[in-house]
Design an enzyme around this catalytic site. Structure first.
Site, PDB file in Angstrom:
ATOM      1  N   CYS A  57       1.114  -1.045   0.050  1.00  0.00           N
ATOM      2  CA  CYS A  57      -0.296   0.137  -0.476  1.00  0.00           C
ATOM      3  C   CYS A  57       0.918   1.115   0.065  1.00  0.00           C
ATOM      4  CB  CYS A  57      -1.130  -0.013   1.383  1.00  0.00           C
ATOM      5  SG  CYS A  57      -2.190   0.494   0.707  1.00  0.00           S
TER       6      CYS A  57
ATOM      7  N   HIS B 130      -3.415  -5.611   0.448  1.00  0.00           N
ATOM      8  CA  HIS B 130      -2.784  -5.801   2.522  1.00  0.00           C
ATOM      9  C   HIS B 130      -2.967  -7.648   2.203  1.00  0.00           C
ATOM     10  CE1 HIS B 130      -2.388  -1.827   3.742  1.00  0.00           C
ATOM     11  NE2 HIS B 130      -3.610  -1.467   3.074  1.00  0.00           N
TER      12      HIS B 130
ATOM     13  N   GLU C  87      -1.451  -9.152   4.755  1.00  0.00           N
ATOM     14  CA  GLU C  87      -1.015  -8.861   6.235  1.00  0.00           C
ATOM     15  C   GLU C  87      -2.586  -8.247   7.137  1.00  0.00           C
ATOM     16  OE1 GLU C  87      -0.978  -6.331   4.235  1.00  0.00           O
ATOM     17  OE2 GLU C  87      -0.653  -4.221   5.497  1.00  0.00           O
TER      18      GLU C  87
END
Lengths: 226, 79
Positions: A86, A194, A196
């Site tokens: 990002c 993302h 994560e």
């Protein structure tokens, strides 16, 4: 396996990224943007999402000039791994470590939702846990994720098999549905989605857990002969 | 010495913000606006008093930070 996560004023995914690396078995250290060196023995640098320096001037532009980014450049130039997610992807393009730029989303809206991604290549440490063509779901959360590169650069990315992820339904106008790209040596990945944030069941999805497990295994394997 | 830097998206790079402004102008009844491009202006207050030295220095600032030349062009006015 040692991971260093950079922290800029305005980073907000730094701890999520650290948690995902830790859960996959990495030893993680957070590194402040004013530091001039990465911890000794850093195998991979994570450049997290967020709004570094309030997105002033351009997303990632000020962060790219911070002292730690000089150390990041040195790390990458000697063959070290780096993952930018990002805002981290925006920082990597602003440093010139990855080609192209991220423009305002074509629809002008901030978009925050899970998206389907196609794994465009499995030939790198980052995606080695997946099969080429496999689909995964990661969330996106960005206002400036519209990937731009000139036609020659785009052609080079395809010719060199450096597109790692593509959007199944392009949410932001990115050229050629590109969601994530690799450096020429395949050791730097920048991506808007993302992984994560899709690494534990409590996050609503776990497709990203394999990304981090695969990444650690892939990095370890590449380091082994040396 | 003052310098003024105008940063614009390069021709050929889609400017969705400019497009949105164009649509809004049309909605307000301003017909005949065929295109809108939105950019930014950065004003600098420089200690340098020599114009060509100032220009060279601002040029370097543009290349290094003020503009992303992958997507943006810049124009410098001195004085």
């Amino acid at each position: 396996m040692k991971a260093a996560i950079l922290v800029f004023p305005g980073s907000n995914c730094d701890r999520d990224l650290a948690q995902a690396f830790r859960a996959a078995g990495a030893e993680v250290q957070m590194v402040w943007h004013k530091d001039t060196e990465l911890p000794a023995g850093t195998d991979i640098v994570g450049v997290p999402g967020g709004f570094s320096y309030g997105d002033y001037l351009r997303c990632g532009a000020i962060a790219a000039q911070s002292p730690i980014c000089k150390a990041l450049r040195t790390h990458v130039e000697r063959g070290g791994y780096a993952l930018g997610v990002c805002n981290g992807f925006q920082v990597l393009t602003e440093t010139g470590l990855l080609p192209g730029a991220l423009l305002r989303n074509a629809g002008l809206k901030y978009i925050c939702k899970p998206v389907r991604l196609g794994v465009a290549t499995a030939d790198c440490a980052f995606t080695c846990a997946y099969e080429q063509g496999q689909q995964v779901t990661y969330p996106i959360a960005h206002h400036d994720g519209n990937y731009f590169a000139d036609p020659d650069q785009l052609a080079a990315l395809w010719a060199e098999d450096r597109v790692a992820f593509r959007y199944v339904d392009n949410p932001n106008g990115s050229a050629a549905d590109i969601a994530g790209i690799l450096s020429a040596n395949r050791r730097v990945l920048g991506m808007m989605p993302h992984p994560e944030r899709a690494a534990e069941p409590a996050q609503g999805g776990t497709d990203g857990a394999a990304f981090f497990r695969g990444l650690l295994a892939g990095v370890a394997q590449s380091a082994a002969p040396a | 010495m003052k310098a003024r830097v105008q940063v614009m998206l390069k021709n050929g790079v889609l400017d969705p913000q400019g497009e949105a402004v164009r649509h809004a102008l049309g909605t307000l009844g301003f017909d005949g606006v065929n295109g809108v491009r939105q950019g930014k202006v950065i004003e600098l207050e420089l200690a340098e008093t020599d114009e060509s030295a100032a220009r060279a220095s601002v040029e370097a600032m543009c290349r290094k930070l003020l503009a992303n030349t992958v997507i943006e062009s810049y124009a410098i006015e001195i004085g």
